[in-house]
Design a protein around this motif. Structure first.
Motif, PDB file in Angstrom:
ATOM      1  N   THR A  31       0.831  -1.209   0.000  1.00 46.58           N
ATOM      2  CA  THR A  31       0.000   0.000   0.000  1.00 46.58           C
ATOM      3  C   THR A  31       0.864   1.258   0.000  1.00 46.58           C
ATOM      4  OG1 THR A  31      -0.238  -0.128   2.419  1.00 46.58           O
ATOM      5  CG2 THR A  31      -1.979  -1.122   1.076  1.00 46.58           C
ATOM      6  N   HIS A  37      -5.473  -2.303  -4.037  1.00 48.56           N
ATOM      7  CA  HIS A  37      -6.370  -3.447  -3.875  1.00 48.56           C
ATOM      8  C   HIS A  37      -5.590  -4.620  -3.281  1.00 48.56           C
ATOM      9  CE1 HIS A  37      -9.095  -1.102  -6.305  1.00 48.56           C
ATOM     10  NE2 HIS A  37      -8.200  -1.048  -7.266  1.00 48.56           N
ATOM     11  N   THR A  39      -5.725  -7.686  -0.337  1.00 48.97           N
ATOM     12  CA  THR A  39      -6.569  -8.459   0.572  1.00 48.97           C
ATOM     13  C   THR A  39      -5.707  -9.469   1.320  1.00 48.97           C
ATOM     14  OG1 THR A  39      -8.482  -8.269  -0.898  1.00 48.97           O
ATOM     15  CG2 THR A  39      -8.556 -10.002   0.784  1.00 48.97           C
ATOM     16  N   GLU A 139      -3.357  -2.239  10.295  1.00 47.25           N
ATOM     17  CA  GLU A 139      -4.190  -1.045  10.431  1.00 47.25           C
ATOM     18  C   GLU A 139      -3.705   0.062   9.497  1.00 47.25           C
ATOM     19  OE1 GLU A 139      -7.104  -0.495  12.008  1.00 47.25           O
ATOM     20  OE2 GLU A 139      -6.977  -2.678  12.220  1.00 47.25           O
ATOM     21  N   LYS A 142      -4.753  -0.888   6.014  1.00 48.25           N
ATOM     22  CA  LYS A 142      -6.198  -0.708   5.836  1.00 48.25           C
ATOM     23  C   LYS A 142      -6.550   0.754   5.591  1.00 48.25           C
ATOM     24  CE  LYS A 142      -8.914  -2.980   8.695  1.00 48.25           C
ATOM     25  NZ  LYS A 142      -9.388  -3.592   9.971  1.00 48.25           N
ATOM     26  N   ARG A 147      -7.699  -4.710   2.943  1.00 46.49           N
ATOM     27  CA  ARG A 147      -8.761  -5.293   3.758  1.00 46.49           C
ATOM     28  C   ARG A 147      -8.342  -6.674   4.225  1.00 46.49           C
ATOM     29  NH1 ARG A 147     -12.751  -8.608   1.188  1.00 46.49           N
ATOM     30  NH2 ARG A 147     -12.153  -9.198  -0.937  1.00 46.49           N
ATOM     31  N   GLU A 149      -9.809 -10.543   5.205  1.00 44.05           N
ATOM     32  CA  GLU A 149     -10.930 -11.471   5.075  1.00 44.05           C
ATOM     33  C   GLU A 149     -10.613 -12.741   5.863  1.00 44.05           C
ATOM     34  OE1 GLU A 149     -13.390 -13.863   1.587  1.00 44.05           O
ATOM     35  OE2 GLU A 149     -12.853 -11.752   1.332  1.00 44.05           O
TER      36      GLU A 149
END
Length: 222
Positions: A31, A37, A39, A139, A142, A147, A149
């Motif tokens: 990120t 994107h 996950t 965190e 995010k 995200r 899952e």
């Protein structure tokens, strides 16, 4: 390398299998590099195994250049992330059968009269809370769009690369296009296996041609 990706970096879809500190760090730095994107798939919970139960001891000069870079990186993360409990520490070697070494011991230990020597200073040894570090990395990721899952990875979806530039001339080469989690395929352009000692189980997800030699020790598959 992200720069070689056929998809523009912000549009890359990356699925990380494993919610330990390696998976968390991958999400954080992806990120930071602009990937939007990302996950993380974890079957139980973040840092629920060794990443949340290790001692978190760090030493700068005990393992060569890699250890030095790792130590400095942890210090940087301790400054930029909140709640990791990172702290420089003084490190001593203590032998309870010795004849005395109180000069390098804290006052509360003098009564034991052990033998002691200094192993590291606050400039060369430190400690971090592994679970809190993992959670802080996630965190931060995010906040940049990643995200988490909770689910079980059952396998991957692949396509053959025969006749494409990505095959690099390898017969039977294939590319992962999705990760199957609890019966649902999460589309992806890249996947990372970060399952720690369980990484060897991932070998059954792939066609025989990719990847080979997953040991479950230090290998991470991208």
């Amino acid at each position: 390398p992200l720069g070689m990706a056929a998809v523009a970096v912000p549009d890359l879809r990356v699925v990380i299998c494993g919610g330990g500190v390696i998976g968390a760090a991958c999400a954080y730095y992806l990120t930071k590099a602009g990937v939007r994107h990302v996950t993380i798939v974890e079957r139980a919970g973040l840092a629920c195994h060794s990443s949340g139960k290790a001692g978190g001891f760090l030493a700068r000069d005990w393992g060569g250049e890699f250890a030095m870079q790792s130590f400095d990186l942890h210090a940087e993360l301790g400054r930029v992330l909140q709640g990791t409990d990172y702290r420089p520490v003084e490190t001593l070697s203590v032998s309870m059968g010795g004849t005395g070494g109180g000069r390098v011991l804290p006052s509360w230990a003098d009564r034991c009269a052990p033998e002691a020597s200094r192993l590291g200073s606050t400039a060369t040894t430190a400690q971090v809370h592994p679970r809190k570090l993992t959670e802080a990395l996630v965190e931060a990721a995010k906040r940049s769009g990643a995200r988490v899952e909770i689910g079980i990875v059952e396998g991957v979806q692949t396509v053959e690369l025969a006749g494409t530039g990505e095959s690099r001339g390898e017969p039977g080469a294939a590319k992962v296009t999705g990760v199957r989690v609890d019966g649902v395929v999460l589309p992806c352009d890249r996947m990372i296996v970060a399952l720690g000692p369980w990484s060897s189980a991932a070998a059954t997800w792939f066609p025989s041609s990719i990847p080979s030699g997953i040991s479950g020790k230090s290998t991470q598959v991208l």
